[in-house]
Design a protein around this motif. Structure first.
Motif, PDB file in Angstrom:
ATOM      1  N   SER A 253       0.810  -1.212   0.000  1.00  0.00           N
ATOM      2  CA  SER A 253       0.000   0.000   0.000  1.00  0.00           C
ATOM      3  C   SER A 253       0.844   1.262   0.000  1.00  0.00           C
ATOM      4  CB  SER A 253      -0.972  -0.011   1.171  1.00  0.00           C
ATOM      5  OG  SER A 253      -0.293  -0.296   2.355  1.00  0.00           O
ATOM      6  N   LEU A 254       2.159   1.105  -0.082  1.00  0.00           N
ATOM      7  CA  LEU A 254       3.025   2.280  -0.204  1.00  0.00           C
ATOM      8  C   LEU A 254       2.673   3.045  -1.475  1.00  0.00           C
ATOM      9  CD1 LEU A 254       6.646   1.161   0.622  1.00  0.00           C
ATOM     10  CD2 LEU A 254       5.522   3.239   1.403  1.00  0.00           C
ATOM     11  N   PRO A 255       2.325   4.314  -1.336  1.00  0.00           N
ATOM     12  CA  PRO A 255       2.046   5.057  -2.566  1.00  0.00           C
ATOM     13  C   PRO A 255       3.387   5.373  -3.231  1.00  0.00           C
ATOM     14  CG  PRO A 255       1.901   6.513  -0.667  1.00  0.00           C
ATOM     15  CD  PRO A 255       2.227   5.136  -0.144  1.00  0.00           C
ATOM     16  N   ASP A 256       3.423   5.413  -4.522  1.00  0.00           N
ATOM     17  CA  ASP A 256       4.662   5.856  -5.139  1.00  0.00           C
ATOM     18  C   ASP A 256       4.360   6.744  -6.335  1.00  0.00           C
ATOM     19  OD1 ASP A 256       4.255   4.291  -7.395  1.00  0.00           O
ATOM     20  OD2 ASP A 256       5.192   2.556  -6.454  1.00  0.00           O
ATOM     21  N   LEU A 257       5.401   7.291  -6.886  1.00  0.00           N
ATOM     22  CA  LEU A 257       5.206   8.268  -7.952  1.00  0.00           C
ATOM     23  C   LEU A 257       5.062   7.599  -9.313  1.00  0.00           C
ATOM     24  CD1 LEU A 257       7.557  11.164  -6.798  1.00  0.00           C
ATOM     25  CD2 LEU A 257       5.117  10.868  -6.443  1.00  0.00           C
ATOM     26  N   GLU A 258       5.034   6.282  -9.337  1.00  0.00           N
ATOM     27  CA  GLU A 258       4.873   5.577 -10.608  1.00  0.00           C
ATOM     28  C   GLU A 258       3.397   5.326 -10.925  1.00  0.00           C
ATOM     29  OE1 GLU A 258       7.518   5.109 -12.506  1.00  0.00           O
ATOM     30  OE2 GLU A 258       8.672   6.019 -10.876  1.00  0.00           O
ATOM     31  N   GLU A 262      -4.271   4.862  -7.580  1.00  0.00           N
ATOM     32  CA  GLU A 262      -4.528   3.478  -7.208  1.00  0.00           C
ATOM     33  C   GLU A 262      -4.423   3.417  -5.702  1.00  0.00           C
ATOM     34  OE1 GLU A 262      -2.271  -0.003  -8.520  1.00  0.00           O
ATOM     35  OE2 GLU A 262      -1.838   1.217 -10.270  1.00  0.00           O
ATOM     36  N   PHE A 263      -5.424   2.860  -5.051  1.00  0.00           N
ATOM     37  CA  PHE A 263      -5.328   2.729  -3.613  1.00  0.00           C
ATOM     38  C   PHE A 263      -5.226   1.250  -3.313  1.00  0.00           C
ATOM     39  CE2 PHE A 263      -7.794   6.446  -4.646  1.00  0.00           C
ATOM     40  CZ  PHE A 263      -7.123   7.430  -3.958  1.00  0.00           C
ATOM     41  N   ARG A 264      -4.189   0.904  -2.591  1.00  0.00           N
ATOM     42  CA  ARG A 264      -4.070  -0.510  -2.292  1.00  0.00           C
ATOM     43  C   ARG A 264      -4.039  -0.714  -0.786  1.00  0.00           C
ATOM     44  NH1 ARG A 264       1.005  -0.509  -5.207  1.00  0.00           N
ATOM     45  NH2 ARG A 264       0.613   1.664  -4.834  1.00  0.00           N
ATOM     46  N   GLY A 265      -5.009  -0.099  -0.133  1.00  0.00           N
ATOM     47  CA  GLY A 265      -5.108  -0.236   1.320  1.00  0.00           C
ATOM     48  C   GLY A 265      -5.753  -1.558   1.677  1.00  0.00           C
ATOM     49  N   LEU A 266      -5.709  -1.874   2.953  1.00  0.00           N
ATOM     50  CA  LEU A 266      -6.359  -3.080   3.432  1.00  0.00           C
ATOM     51  C   LEU A 266      -7.798  -2.734   3.747  1.00  0.00           C
ATOM     52  CD1 LEU A 266      -4.188  -4.624   6.243  1.00  0.00           C
ATOM     53  CD2 LEU A 266      -5.218  -5.822   4.337  1.00  0.00           C
ATOM     54  N   SER A 267      -8.719  -3.578   3.390  1.00  0.00           N
ATOM     55  CA  SER A 267     -10.079  -3.275   3.788  1.00  0.00           C
ATOM     56  C   SER A 267     -10.324  -3.865   5.169  1.00  0.00           C
ATOM     57  CB  SER A 267     -11.060  -3.839   2.767  1.00  0.00           C
ATOM     58  OG  SER A 267     -10.804  -5.198   2.626  1.00  0.00           O
TER      59      SER A 267
ATOM     60  N   LEU B 187      -3.662   2.104   6.027  1.00  0.00           N
ATOM     61  CA  LEU B 187      -4.813   2.889   6.471  1.00  0.00           C
ATOM     62  C   LEU B 187      -4.877   4.227   5.756  1.00  0.00           C
ATOM     63  CD1 LEU B 187      -5.240   2.888  10.296  1.00  0.00           C
ATOM     64  CD2 LEU B 187      -7.021   3.161   8.621  1.00  0.00           C
ATOM     65  N   ARG B 188      -3.698   4.810   5.542  1.00  0.00           N
ATOM     66  CA  ARG B 188      -3.622   6.092   4.858  1.00  0.00           C
ATOM     67  C   ARG B 188      -4.286   5.950   3.497  1.00  0.00           C
ATOM     68  NH1 ARG B 188       2.355   8.117   4.391  1.00  0.00           N
ATOM     69  NH2 ARG B 188       2.263   7.464   6.547  1.00  0.00           N
ATOM     70  N   ALA B 189      -3.950   4.890   2.821  1.00  0.00           N
ATOM     71  CA  ALA B 189      -4.549   4.655   1.509  1.00  0.00           C
ATOM     72  C   ALA B 189      -6.059   4.499   1.648  1.00  0.00           C
ATOM     73  CB  ALA B 189      -3.933   3.405   0.880  1.00  0.00           C
ATOM     74  N   GLU B 193      -8.652   7.090   0.105  1.00  0.00           N
ATOM     75  CA  GLU B 193      -9.589   6.570  -0.885  1.00  0.00           C
ATOM     76  C   GLU B 193     -11.026   6.953  -0.541  1.00  0.00           C
ATOM     77  OE1 GLU B 193      -9.651   2.340  -1.529  1.00  0.00           O
ATOM     78  OE2 GLU B 193     -10.794   2.621  -3.375  1.00  0.00           O
ATOM     79  N   SER B 194     -11.373   6.891   0.757  1.00  0.00           N
ATOM     80  CA  SER B 194     -12.752   7.255   1.101  1.00  0.00           C
ATOM     81  C   SER B 194     -12.975   8.751   0.875  1.00  0.00           C
ATOM     82  CB  SER B 194     -13.135   6.800   2.512  1.00  0.00           C
ATOM     83  OG  SER B 194     -12.297   7.388   3.462  1.00  0.00           O
ATOM     84  N   LEU B 195     -11.956   9.566   1.110  1.00  0.00           N
ATOM     85  CA  LEU B 195     -12.109  11.001   0.818  1.00  0.00           C
ATOM     86  C   LEU B 195     -12.261  11.215  -0.688  1.00  0.00           C
ATOM     87  CD1 LEU B 195      -9.569  12.689   3.276  1.00  0.00           C
ATOM     88  CD2 LEU B 195     -12.066  12.661   3.402  1.00  0.00           C
ATOM     89  N   TRP B 196     -11.478  10.494  -1.443  1.00  0.00           N
ATOM     90  CA  TRP B 196     -11.515  10.602  -2.899  1.00  0.00           C
ATOM     91  C   TRP B 196     -12.903  10.219  -3.420  1.00  0.00           C
ATOM     92  CZ3 TRP B 196     -12.034   7.271  -7.135  1.00  0.00           C
ATOM     93  CH2 TRP B 196     -11.545   7.754  -8.352  1.00  0.00           C
TER      94      TRP B 196
END
Ligand SMILES: Nc1ncnc2c1ncn2[C@@H]1O[C@H](COP(=O)(O)OP(=O)(O)OP(=O)(O)O)[C@@H](O)[C@H]1O
Ligand SMILES: Nc1ncnc2c1ncn2[C@@H]1O[C@H](COP(=O)(O)OP(=O)(O)O)[C@@H](O)[C@H]1O
Ligand code: SF4
Ligand SMILES: [Mg+2]
Ligand SMILES: [Mg+2]
Lengths: 321, 272
Positions: A253-258, A262-267, B187-189, B193-196
């Motif tokens: 879930s690390l965001p990167d500049l590539e 895309e959000f790859r968080g845990l639900s 969690l940040r993501a 995402e929910s804000l987006w």
């Protein structure tokens, strides 16, 4: 004497709440050798700060260390008398707290805060010693005459680091020391910390959220989830081959500049500490969960290279989800 | 335009005891269009004026020169009813989760009170019901958070409650100052995402203030880069990150820690 700068065995901390005992830290064990940098990461509320504060016995009621052992260069922290503990803090183990910038005393000059520290430990301070410490974190001697409000966030953070290394402790505990700073100042502050650490020969436990930063800073990474240390391994192994699915999720879930948008968080939500699932605490969110996980709590699996993970399948790599 | 800054300038100091005057913000323009929701990210170093900009947008501070407008009217000229409408439409999440809570009240009060004052709930019972559903949107369990005192929550839990409160009020504009700096990447993501999604589904516009370029790039339509109170670069998010034109923007991008332990970030080098 132990060869470990820090040794933590089965540390367990509980908070008394209206609805029962919440176990914020559950049987956490790890060792650090002198000069080693451990990064503690994990979900918010997973017990990182509680673990960090326990190392200095700074847990306040309704919190209580209910079990385990902590040794700093061999000395038993939990058995120490109040006077021994007072002398240990700063001299053997020092803290850079979460929100450190507000930890400086607003009515004292920076110089006076150093003098207080030296006086409390029966050491001689003096302008030259303070100037040398300030220099070690890249600050001018004049800073000794400044009050905290006259310094920028990055400068305050450096003063906190200089205070932490002043008595050459064996262990420095830093709780999110740079989460309020921009990337440029962040790098300067961490360079400062690394340099000061090397000069003092100290080991560091750094709590943080930023896996990118941890990739750069830590030699080893410990991952916490719901009070448990679910994986600990050298940083390269953690990134190349995580063995716990939660570790994998953190890295993915690390965001990167590539990749954009895309959000790859845990639900899902982390479990309540008052109502942990009977088996693996991660099971409700785990992509590789099987029936066994819901009934049997995974113990630590020891792997080659001094790695450890608490997952029934830790012996196999976690495949990209 | 629900909210707009035109040539906004803010100076501190001066006055009777204030010492020399210092400009914290210089000639800043910012506009959130009324027609379509937009996410504007403001990035910059600490002390660059990000929080000052937040306070300006919220009407907590008057510009020394230039203007801060809501629906074309000066914020400072809004009276009674209009001010209330504005305060409901424009919500904020403040930077310091260690400072934004009143330590003597349980945290539910922070959700129940605004639900009542902003007329989202007709009575205490309805307000409580709203307060109970709000935390889930930010990955919190009501049972673990409501009923607690602020010091019984971790840093990230406090930050998330601030976000939950703001979103519960269904604002048109959310101004969020470093809302997720203390939560882990997964969690940040999820929160971003929910804000987006809220911007897409509920027509929320977001001013996302941060020093985290990567998340700004992930969610923003437009990025403003600030330094010493000035906007040094602005534009479409992709353009700013892919083809930065200002040297400071390039420096920021270069200072990002590579999330890969095999790539050297120069941490062991002596300080430059
Ligand atoms: N005084 C307290 N009373 C009751 N529970 C507490 C108290 N302090 C912390 N907790 C709980 O203990 C757990 C661990 O908190 P801790 O501060 O260690 O989290 P953390 O991992 O540092 O999180 P963050 O990354 O958000 O700072 C959380 O569930 C928190 O709500
Ligand atoms: N109330 C104030 N009085 C005097 N100076 C201030 C005040 N608030 C902010 N400043 C100054 O204005 C500048 C911008 O501050 P701020 O907006 O908080 O920056 P950021 O949020 O980007 O870190 C800084 O130099 C800060 O010291
Ligand atoms: S033990 Fe089972 S539920 Fe827990 S992390 Fe491993 S696979 Fe997932
Ligand atoms: Mg914490
Ligand atoms: Mg700020």
């Amino acid at each position: 004497m132990s060869r470990h700068a820090l040794s933590v065995r089965s540390l367990t901390v509980e908070f008394a709440t209206a609805r029962g005992q919440a176990r914020a830290v559950d049987e956490v064990s790890f060792d650090l050798v002198p000069g080693e940098r451990l990064g503690l990461v994990g979900e918010s509320g997973s017990g990182k700060t509680t673990t960090a504060l326990s190392l200095l016995r700074l847990i306040r009621p309704p919190g209580r260390i209910v079990g385990g052992e902590i040794r700093i260069a061999g000395a038993d922290v939990l058995a120490a008398s109040p006077e021994e503990l007072r002398r240990m803090r700063a001299a053997r183990i020092a803290l850079v707290p979460q929100g450190a910038m507000s930890a400086l005393n607003p009515v004292l000059t920076c110089g006076a805060q150093f003098e207080d520290l030296f006086a409390a430990h029966g050491e001689r301070g003096g302008a030259a010693r303070i100037a040398a410490l300030l220099a070690s974190v890249g600050l001018e001697p004049q800073v000794a005459g400044f009050f905290p409000h006259q310094l920028s966030g990055g400068m305050k953070q450096r003063v906190c680091i200089a205070l932490a290394v002043a008595l050459r402790p064996s262990v420095i505990v830093a709780d999110e020391p740079t989460s309020a700073l921009d990337v440029i100042v962040q790098r300067q502050v961490l360079r400062t910390l690394v340099k000061a650490q090397k000069e003092a020969g100290a080991a560091i436990v750094m709590v943080g959220h930023d896996m990118g930063l941890m990739a750069q800073f830590a030699h080893r990474i410990g991952v916490m989830y719901a009070g448990r240390l679910v994986e600990i391994a050298p940083v390269r192994d953690i990134f190349a081959d995580p063995r716990h699915p939660y570790t994998r999720a953190l890295i993915e879930s690390l965001p990167d500049l590539e990749r954009r948008g895309e959000f790859r968080g845990l639900s899902g939500l982390p479990p309540s500490l008052l109502d942990l699932p009977p088996g693996c605490a991660f099971a409700p969110r785990c992509p590789r969960v099987v029936e066994r996980c819901r009934v049997e709590r995974p113990g630590p699996t020891l792997l080659a290279g001094g790695r450890e993970a608490r997952c029934h399948f830790a012996a196999e790599p976690v495949h990209a989800g | 335009m629900p909210v707009e800054l035109r040539g906004a300038r803010v100076e501190f100091g001066g006055g009777l005891f204030g010492g020399p005057r210092k400009a914290a913000l210089v000639g800043v323009d910012l506009a959130l269009p009324a027609e379509e929701p937009r996410i504007i990210a403001v990035v910059g170093e600490s002390g660059s004026g990000k929080t000052t900009l937040t306070r300006l947008l919220l009407g907590l501070l008057r510009p020394t020169a230039g203007s801060a407008l809501w629906r074309g009217r000066e914020l400072s000229s809004l009276g009674g009813e209009d001010w209330r409408a504005y305060r409901r439409e424009v919500q904020a999440v403040f930077q310091d989760p260690f400072g934004s809570f009143n330590p003597v009240y349980r945290v539910d009060r922070m959700l129940v009170l605004p639900a009542l004052t902003f007329g989202l709930a007709r009575d205490e019972q309805e307000a409580r019901a709203l307060a109970t559903t709000a935390p889930a949107a930010v990955g919190l369990r009501p049972a673990d958070t409501l009923g607690r005192f602020p010091h019984q929550l971790s840093g990230g839990q406090r930050q998330r409650l601030m976000v939950a409160r703001a979103v519960m009020l269904r604002p048109r504009v959310l101004v969020a100052d470093e809302p997720v700096s203390m939560v882990d990447a997964s969690l940040r993501a999820a929160i971003l995402e929910s804000l987006w999604q809220l911007t897409r589904e509920a027509g929320l516009s977001l001013v996302y203030i941060t020093h985290d370029l990567a998340t700004a790039y992930a969610i923003a339509d437009e990025i403003l880069v600030m330094r010493h109170g000035e906007v040094v670069e602005r534009g479409d998010a992709v353009a700013v990150i892919r083809r930065p034109s200002h040297p400071y923007t390039r420096e920021l991008i270069a200072a990002l820690p590579p999330p890969d332990p095999t790539v050297d970030w120069g941490l062991e080098k002596a300080e430059e």
